[in-house]
Scaffold this active site. Structure first.
Site, PDB file in Angstrom:
ATOM      1  N   PRO A   2     -25.554 -17.606   6.644  1.00  0.00           N
ATOM      2  CA  PRO A   2     -24.821 -18.855   6.884  1.00  0.00           C
ATOM      3  C   PRO A   2     -23.521 -18.696   7.661  1.00  0.00           C
ATOM      4  CG  PRO A   2     -24.343 -18.068   4.682  1.00  0.00           C
ATOM      5  CD  PRO A   2     -25.308 -17.078   5.284  1.00  0.00           C
ATOM      6  N   GLY A   3     -23.248 -17.509   8.179  1.00  0.00           N
ATOM      7  CA  GLY A   3     -22.097 -17.339   9.052  1.00  0.00           C
ATOM      8  C   GLY A   3     -20.908 -16.634   8.447  1.00  0.00           C
ATOM      9  N   ASP A  53     -34.940 -17.432  17.865  1.00  0.00           N
ATOM     10  CA  ASP A  53     -35.636 -16.387  17.121  1.00  0.00           C
ATOM     11  C   ASP A  53     -35.158 -15.018  17.606  1.00  0.00           C
ATOM     12  OD1 ASP A  53     -37.386 -14.573  15.983  1.00  0.00           O
ATOM     13  OD2 ASP A  53     -39.194 -15.718  16.440  1.00  0.00           O
ATOM     14  N   ASP A  90     -28.041  -7.949   9.957  1.00  0.00           N
ATOM     15  CA  ASP A  90     -28.122  -8.206   8.521  1.00  0.00           C
ATOM     16  C   ASP A  90     -29.481  -8.847   8.309  1.00  0.00           C
ATOM     17  OD1 ASP A  90     -27.008  -8.286   5.859  1.00  0.00           O
ATOM     18  OD2 ASP A  90     -26.835 -10.452   6.119  1.00  0.00           O
ATOM     19  N   LYS A 109     -20.506 -13.389   7.771  1.00  0.00           N
ATOM     20  CA  LYS A 109     -20.212 -12.182   8.545  1.00  0.00           C
ATOM     21  C   LYS A 109     -19.819 -12.537   9.976  1.00  0.00           C
ATOM     22  CE  LYS A 109     -23.396  -9.445   5.722  1.00  0.00           C
ATOM     23  NZ  LYS A 109     -23.981 -10.576   4.977  1.00  0.00           N
ATOM     24  N   CYS A 141     -29.703  -7.083   1.528  1.00  0.00           N
ATOM     25  CA  CYS A 141     -29.270  -7.321   0.146  1.00  0.00           C
ATOM     26  C   CYS A 141     -30.439  -7.088  -0.800  1.00  0.00           C
ATOM     27  CB  CYS A 141     -28.696  -8.729  -0.016  1.00  0.00           C
ATOM     28  SG  CYS A 141     -29.830 -10.058   0.413  1.00  0.00           S
ATOM     29  N   ASP A 165     -29.792 -17.684  14.818  1.00  0.00           N
ATOM     30  CA  ASP A 165     -30.649 -17.929  13.665  1.00  0.00           C
ATOM     31  C   ASP A 165     -31.706 -18.930  14.108  1.00  0.00           C
ATOM     32  OD1 ASP A 165     -30.407 -17.245  10.498  1.00  0.00           O
ATOM     33  OD2 ASP A 165     -31.484 -19.123  10.827  1.00  0.00           O
ATOM     34  N   CYS A 224     -29.019 -12.088  12.979  1.00  0.00           N
ATOM     35  CA  CYS A 224     -29.576 -12.995  11.959  1.00  0.00           C
ATOM     36  C   CYS A 224     -28.389 -13.516  11.159  1.00  0.00           C
ATOM     37  CB  CYS A 224     -30.569 -12.271  11.065  1.00  0.00           C
ATOM     38  SG  CYS A 224     -31.934 -11.510  11.954  1.00  0.00           S
TER      39      CYS A 224
END
Length: 476
Positions: A245-246, A293, A323, A248, A373, A266, A242
């Site tokens: 926005p990139g 997905d 994540d 990691k 998070c 994603d 997942c």
């Protein structure tokens, strides 16, 4: 006393979170008063920004020392000659830390005011200027060049274009309007630039809008820890399940010295384009990003002709980062959360679907890192307990570096298992009050300690797959 009210939650959501901190297992090792105090402290911390801004250096293109020098020069320009320290994290060598000054309590309120949406207000507290789409209301006679007091509408009650607002609002600083009220609310769709340039924010943080974009990635400290825990190696095939926005994803590729294959998934197409842009900006060629997905990423037939695109055959990856999509209740600052209890609790089943897919895609001997998070027990420790029960092939692993605290009791995990987890809980320290004088006198070791503690709420678990497991033996 906190300068802002504690995060605003729906009553049923607040009660749900309180149960995390006051269940029977928690109260067996802590008094009710201590548990209640810890919960209230956490809610207060969530409405304030972390005490440090953390940025990750793209070591693929430049050394940390070179980028640090460039950043010091940039900060002098932004802060009008004010000198704040830029620290290199001793355990995360590619992470730089900049202290946040504030809260500043003696800022004079102005006659003209602007009301911004809650998300815009959160961004301002972390160093952003006010962009036109975030402005909900402005005083009737406001014109370009006026000094404006900016307030955040934490209840979401202000109507777009209002001339005044008497609802619940929180002062977040002063700025200079770049546009008149008429221009802001002209209805032109192309009005997307800066509407108010912040000059006296309550919290003074650097702006990273287009600052050293090829060299720096603005990233919360625990988010940078995750990739180091994953410990990617050159030549491996790694899945970021997942990825948007990139941050990691690019970190994984950087730590691998851009040698190997990093697959990023994603299901939202414009987020995939953002990942591709970040990879290109950072000069990374090992990343392949797909709009797909993650719950469907496992190829159910054994035909080999996949051409590298999803879905993938079982046991295809050396390491996997999950994540996971989560309730995001650890993000800071966040003065208001309008989500319902149904929304908050909807993430656990999705996380389990993704986790099941990840286990099947992981090679024997491979590493799976799960992170969120958020602060809820259901999305963190309960997921670890479930995974260890449902997947006998998995073993919980110690983490390196270990910067956060151990896991929270309440999910039935042993004390030894809790020590192998990392939970970043900002409530373990009092809310800091930082000014220039205190920075001059502070020891580097103390500042690093505070940066490690007073960050966003976050959770990390690391597993190793010890043996091959056929799909039919795994839970559906």
């Amino acid at each position: 006393m906190p300068i802002f009210p504690k995060i605003s939650l729906r009553p049923e959501v607040e009660n749900y979170l309180k149960e995390n901190f006051m269940n029977e297992e928690v109260l067996a090792v802590s008094s009710k008063q201590d548990a209640q105090g810890k919960f209230e402290a956490l809610l207060n911390h969530l409405s304030h920004p972390p005490s440090f801004t953390s940025v990750r250096v793209n070591t693929h293109l430049a050394s940390v020392q070179h980028v640090k020098s460039l950043l010091v020069d940039e900060l002098k320009k932004q802060l009008n000659g004010l000198i704040v320290p830029v620290l290199q994290h001793p355990d995360l060598q590619d992470v730089l830390l900049i202290p946040v000054i504030g809260p500043r309590k003696n800022i004079k309120r102005q006659q003209y005011e602007a009301i911004v949406g809650a998300q815009c207000g959160n961004a301002v507290l972390r160093g952003a200027h006010v962009y036109v789409p975030g402005i909900m209301s402005a005083s009737k006679f406001m014109k370009a060049g006026d000094v404006i007091s900016v307030y955040s509408d934490i209840k979401g009650k202000c109507k777009k274009g209002a001339k005044e607002f008497d609802g619940t609002k929180v002062f977040i600083g002063n700025g200079i309007s770049e546009l008149s009220r008429k221009e802001i609310f002209s209805g032109l769709p192309e009005m997307k630039g800066i509407g108010i340039r912040m000059t006296e924010p309550i919290y003074l943080s650097p702006s990273f809008d287009n600052v050293l974009p090829s060299y720096l990635f603005l990233q919360n400290l625990p988010s940078a820890v995750v990739t180091h825990v994953l410990n990617p190696q050159p030549g491996e095939k790694i899945l970021d399940l997942c990825a948007a926005p990139g941050g990691k994803t690019t970190h994984i590729a950087t730590l691998m010295h851009d040698q190997g294959e990093v697959i990023a998934l994603d299901k939202i197409s414009n987020k995939i384009e953002k990942i591709k842009q970040n990879a290109s900006l950072f000069g990374l060629n090992s990343i392949k990003a797909y709009c797909f997905d993650g719950t469907k990423a496992l190829k159910l037939d054994m035909i080999e002709n996949t051409e590298g695109a999803p879905p993938f055959l079982p046991e295809s990856f050396d390491r996997i980062l999950l994540d996971a999509p989560c309730s995001g209740m650890g993000q800071r600052p966040n003065m208001a959360c309008t989500w319902t209890l149904k929304e908050i609790t909807s993430y656990q089943p999705l996380q389990r679907k993704l986790f099941s897919v990840a286990v099947q895609l992981l090679k024997p001997g491979g590493v799976l890192v799960y992170s969120t998070c958020t602060i809820t027990l259901a999305e963190n420790e309960e997921q670890v307990a479930w995974a260890l029960k449902m997947f006998p092939c998995l073993q919980l692993q110690p983490q390196e570096p270990q910067i956060g605290g151990e896991g929270m009791v309440g999910a039935g995990l042993s004390l030894e298992q809790l020590k192998q987890l990392q939970r970043f809980d900002p409530s373990v320290v009092p809310l800091p009050d930082t000014d220039i004088d205190s920075l001059r006198d502070a020891r580097i070791e103390d500042m690093i300690w505070l940066a490690n503690k007073d960050c966003i709420g976050f959770f990390i678990a690391k597993f190793q797959k010890c043996k091959s497991t056929l799909e039919k033996d795994l839970p559906k």
